[in-house]
Scaffold this motif. Sequence first.
Motif, short mmCIF file in Angstrom:
data_model
loop_
_atom_site.label_atom_id
_atom_site.label_comp_id
_atom_site.label_asym_id
_atom_site.label_seq_id
_atom_site.Cartn_x
_atom_site.Cartn_y
_atom_site.Cartn_z
N GLY A 220 0.63 -1.31 0.14
CA GLY A 220 -0.19 0.24 -0.11
C GLY A 220 0.79 1.40 -0.34
O GLY A 220 0.44 2.54 -0.09
N ALA A 221 2.09 0.55 -0.04
CA ALA A 221 2.88 2.73 0.08
C ALA A 221 3.63 2.03 -0.93
O ALA A 221 4.01 1.14 -1.71
CB ALA A 221 4.08 2.30 1.64
N SER A 222 3.43 4.09 -1.69
CA SER A 222 4.21 4.05 -2.92
C SER A 222 5.78 3.94 -2.78
O SER A 222 6.29 3.92 -1.94
CB SER A 222 4.39 5.63 -3.51
N VAL A 223 6.65 3.67 -4.09
CA VAL A 223 7.69 2.69 -4.13
C VAL A 223 8.46 4.16 -4.69
O VAL A 223 8.01 4.21 -6.28
CB VAL A 223 8.19 1.81 -4.74
N ASP A 224 9.24 4.71 -4.16
CA ASP A 224 9.89 5.52 -5.12
C ASP A 224 11.44 4.87 -5.52
O ASP A 224 12.08 6.51 -5.68
CB ASP A 224 9.78 7.00 -3.67
N VAL A 225 11.85 3.81 -5.73
CA VAL A 225 12.66 3.70 -6.14
C VAL A 225 12.46 2.83 -7.32
O VAL A 225 11.37 2.14 -7.58
CB VAL A 225 14.17 2.60 -4.78
N SER A 226 14.04 2.30 -7.92
CA SER A 226 13.31 1.41 -9.49
C SER A 226 13.92 0.06 -8.75
O SER A 226 14.70 -0.15 -8.41
CB SER A 226 14.20 2.19 -10.66
N ALA A 227 12.60 -0.34 -9.51
CA ALA A 227 12.79 -2.23 -8.95
C ALA A 227 11.75 -2.79 -10.26
O ALA A 227 10.82 -2.04 -10.37
CB ALA A 227 12.17 -2.67 -7.81
N THR A 228 11.96 -3.51 -10.82
CA THR A 228 12.02 -4.32 -12.02
C THR A 228 11.35 -5.49 -11.76
O THR A 228 12.27 -6.19 -10.80
CB THR A 228 12.45 -3.58 -13.76
N ILE A 229 10.44 -6.31 -12.63
CA ILE A 229 10.58 -7.89 -12.97
C ILE A 229 10.08 -8.06 -14.23
O ILE A 229 9.47 -7.41 -14.99
CB ILE A 229 9.62 -8.42 -11.69
N ARG A 230 11.00 -9.51 -15.10
CA ARG A 230 10.62 -9.88 -16.16
C ARG A 230 10.23 -11.45 -16.49
O ARG A 230 10.87 -12.31 -15.46
CB ARG A 230 12.02 -9.14 -17.01
N PHE A 231 9.45 -11.78 -17.16
CA PHE A 231 8.61 -13.34 -16.98
C PHE A 231 9.27 -13.42 -18.45
O PHE A 231 8.28 -13.10 -19.13
CB PHE A 231 7.44 -13.83 -16.67
N ALA A 232 10.42 -14.52 -18.30
CA ALA A 232 10.65 -15.21 -19.69
C ALA A 232 9.96 -16.50 -19.51
O ALA A 232 9.34 -17.01 -18.87
CB ALA A 232 11.89 -15.84 -20.09
N ASP A 233 9.68 -16.66 -21.40
CA ASP A 233 8.83 -17.88 -21.55
C ASP A 233 9.06 -19.22 -21.30
O ASP A 233 8.58 -20.14 -20.97
CB ASP A 233 8.58 -18.17 -22.69
N ASP A 234 10.42 -19.45 -20.35
CA ASP A 234 11.48 -20.43 -20.53
C ASP A 234 11.37 -20.81 -18.66
O ASP A 234 11.73 -21.54 -17.80
CB ASP A 234 12.46 -20.76 -20.93
N GLY A 235 10.29 -19.78 -17.68
CA GLY A 235 10.17 -19.88 -16.71
C GLY A 235 11.49 -19.05 -15.65
O GLY A 235 11.15 -18.89 -14.78
N VAL A 236 11.76 -18.13 -16.39
CA VAL A 236 13.31 -16.98 -15.80
C VAL A 236 12.14 -15.98 -15.86
O VAL A 236 12.05 -15.37 -16.51
CB VAL A 236 13.92 -17.03 -16.72
N VAL A 237 12.97 -16.26 -14.13
CA VAL A 237 12.07 -14.29 -13.13
C VAL A 237 13.42 -13.32 -13.65
O VAL A 237 14.57 -13.72 -12.90
CB VAL A 237 11.31 -14.81 -12.45
N SER A 238 13.19 -12.52 -14.01
CA SER A 238 15.05 -11.68 -13.52
C SER A 238 14.32 -9.63 -13.59
O SER A 238 13.41 -9.76 -13.77
CB SER A 238 15.97 -11.71 -14.90
N GLY A 239 15.41 -9.60 -13.16
CA GLY A 239 15.14 -7.69 -13.01
C GLY A 239 16.02 -7.25 -12.48
O GLY A 239 17.19 -7.62 -12.84
N ASP A 240 15.81 -6.29 -12.20
CA ASP A 240 17.13 -5.62 -11.28
C ASP A 240 15.87 -4.85 -10.45
O ASP A 240 15.57 -4.36 -10.08
CB ASP A 240 16.82 -3.99 -11.97
#
Length: 127
Positions: A37-57
């Motif tokens: 419920g709290a806004s995030v003021d830093v950069s954080a990402t996530i990605r989902f590949a077709d082979d089940g790999v999760v990655s991000g920053d």
Amino acid sequence: MRFLLIFPLFLGFCQGDETLAAYGASDRVWVLQEMNGASVDVSATIRFADDGVVSGDGPCNAFTARQLAPYPWFEVGEIASTKRACPELALEQDYFTALKAATISEVSGDILILSNDVGEKMTFRAQ
């Protein structure tokens, strides 16, 4: 006997892609907007590949893991990350801890929600 003939057919239907990627999350970068419920003021990402790999920053480091549960459940394996130091390292640890604690996922258009049964929730928007 009839069951034995139908069972191999049923197994064929269970072998499709059941990752988040197959349910609308692939080919997108998801940017963290809120945690509990709290806004995030830093950069954080996530990605989902077709082979089940999760990655991000996270705010400091890139990470990768494997998606272990079929949609709509959510479970990531061990998170491997780079080891850069930065002032937001504690926030990054909170992000990784929240990813490991998430058990349910929901993709609705440009919104991705990862949550668990104790009420913790992360909201992402597709970039």
